[in-house]
Scaffold this motif. Structure first.
Motif, short mmCIF file in Angstrom:
data_model
loop_
_atom_site.label_atom_id
_atom_site.label_comp_id
_atom_site.label_asym_id
_atom_site.label_seq_id
_atom_site.Cartn_x
_atom_site.Cartn_y
_atom_site.Cartn_z
N ARG A 30 12.67 -28.24 -31.53
CA ARG A 30 11.31 -28.06 -32.05
C ARG A 30 10.27 -28.62 -31.10
O ARG A 30 9.24 -27.98 -30.84
N ARG A 31 10.54 -29.81 -30.56
CA ARG A 31 9.58 -30.41 -29.62
C ARG A 31 9.46 -29.60 -28.34
O ARG A 31 8.36 -29.43 -27.80
N GLU A 55 7.27 -26.70 -29.18
CA GLU A 55 5.88 -27.13 -29.32
C GLU A 55 5.25 -27.41 -27.96
O GLU A 55 4.10 -27.04 -27.70
N GLU A 56 6.00 -28.07 -27.08
CA GLU A 56 5.47 -28.37 -25.75
C GLU A 56 5.26 -27.08 -24.95
O GLU A 56 4.27 -26.95 -24.23
N ARG A 101 2.16 -25.55 -26.32
CA ARG A 101 0.98 -26.26 -25.84
C ARG A 101 0.69 -25.94 -24.37
O ARG A 101 -0.46 -25.74 -23.99
#
Length: 427
Positions: free
Chosen positions: A116-117, A120-121, A124
């Motif tokens: 998930r991270r 997300e990164e 972004r």
């Protein structure tokens, strides 16, 4: 239940927990115990270092312990930890402070959020790249709320294009920027968003200083999971120079650059349209052929600039003698033609010719010189003298020469008898 049985039960619960579970000394951060799942997923060994060594960032470990001691619990705390193999993964930690055998212990669980991270990164970074592209792009960018029709975001290029500060531009609605003649196109564009999410349209926009510009807008409508358009992304390109160039090309194709009158091509179109209307409504029309008498003398004595100025004046005077529905055209050189449409009777054309001769007879001031203008005008009537452009033009030309041979600065209506007499009299 005996204390021994209770302890065994909690030990079994820890072993079977669906999450990795750690027991951590809240004062030192030392890992006292862990369940099998923690051993398998985090790669913990029997001789496990403290929590600070497990965290990729030791300062975050100190922050985690401080918050847990002060609050007694932590529901969500994201951190990256290092596995025994050196791999770094993102986890979500939760903790509860409790007392066991007189010691202050943190019960810590971890949830793997690495994928998930990473997503997300990546998102972004993608958004940041797009933001940088939009902020440095030469094209204008705007994001609209589809429901409220309000501007949500603009880039510097659009602010420069429209000469607004960002805050001032965001305070405006699209209707306040679009010129009146483009409002219908804007509303039609909105009506098609649901059925045609990607569109291109040309609009007129008004800058902060009131100047009008032409733009091409590329629209992408963004929808939610239910298919409702929620926002609209627009790329805006300045096409003012291109439009002016297209208009210039169109102007040169149909207008005389010296007098700004319709040229022979546009004049021919007007005559063809008038002939079709006459066929339907049965009214008369007239073609007038006008040739300036002794124009060459002006060019020879005063120069071509003076001749050009004289032609411009003649064009204006002829235009002032006719109705807005009539057409005055410069055919080339010192020749002009006039279309008089929807005449009540043929004598109306004679009245216009007399008016023209009177207007042209007024002296023209060119620099320090005063020039007198004379002209010979030939008139051909439809349907009496023909019902096609070719025939009417030829007969108006013949009538013009009849006027010129009759003494100049006069008009003549085409006469088949006079034309026949001239032809038989020619040696």
């Amino acid at each position: 239940m005996t204390p021994e049985r209770t302890a065994a039960l909690f030990a079994e619960m820890a072993r079977l927990s669906p999450l990795p579970l750690l027991a951590v000394d809240s004062d030192t951060g030392a890992i006292i115990a862990f369940n099998q799942l923690a051993r398998d997923t985090l790669g913990l060994q029997s001789e496990q270092p403290g929590l600070r060594e497990l965290f990729d960032n030791p300062s975050l470990a100190r922050q985690f312990l401080l918050i847990a001691r002060n609050n007694g619990f932590i529901r969500q705390f994201e951190a990256r930890i290092r596995l025994s193999g050196g791999q770094r993964v993102w986890v979500l930690l939760a903790a509860r402070l409790c007392e066991i055998d007189g010691a202050s212990i943190l019960l810590v669980t971890t949830t793997d959020i690495h994928e998930r991270r990473l997503q997300e990164e990546a998102l972004r970074e993608s958004e940041l790249r797009h933001r940088r592209v939009l902020e440095t792009a030469n094209e204008g960018y705007a994001l609209f709320d589809a429901g409220m029709n309000e501007l949500l975001d603009v880039n510097p290029a659009l602010c420069d294009l429209l000469m607004y500060h960002r805050d001032a531009l965001l305070a405006l609605r699209a209707e306040q920027l679009v010129t009146e003649d483009s409002l219908a196109a804007l509303h039609a564009l909105r009506d098609r968003w649901h059925n045609l999410p990607n569109q291109k349209v040309e609009l007129g926009l008004r800058r902060a200083n009131g100047e009008r510009i032409a733009v091409e807008v590329s629209i992408s409508a963004l929808s939610d999971q239910e298919g409702r358009v929620t926002s609209v992304f627009a790329l805006i390109s300045d096409i003012t120079a291109r439009k002016l160039s297209e208009e210039r090309v169109l102007y040169l194709a149909f207008y005389d650059t010296l007098t700004a009158l319709p040229n022979r091509f546009l004049f021919a179109e007007h005559v063809e349209q008038a002939l079709k209307q006459r066929a339907r409504h049965g009214r008369q029309l007239a073609l007038m052929f006008i040739d300036l008498d002794d124009f060459k003398r002006v060019n020879d004595t005063l120069g071509h600039d003076a001749g050009d100025e004289l032609l411009r004046t003649v064009g204006k005077r002829l235009s002032n003698c006719v109705r807005a529905t009539d057409t005055v055209s410069r055919q080339g050189g010192d020749e002009f033609m006039v279309l008089l449409a929807n005449l009540q009777q043929g004598s109306d054309a004679i009245a216009v010719a007399e008016k023209m001769l009177g207007a042209l007879a007024q002296p023209v001031e060119i620099g320090t010189h005063q020039v007198s203008v004379q002209a010979s005008i030939g008139i051909a009537l439809c349907p009496e003298h023909g019902e096609s452009l070719h025939t009417l033009r030829r007969h108006a030309d013949i009538a013009m020469y009849q006027a010129k041979f009759g003494g100049k600065h006069r008009y003549a209506v085409y006469s088949a008898e006079a034309h026949h007499h001239e032809d038989t009299a020619t040696p």
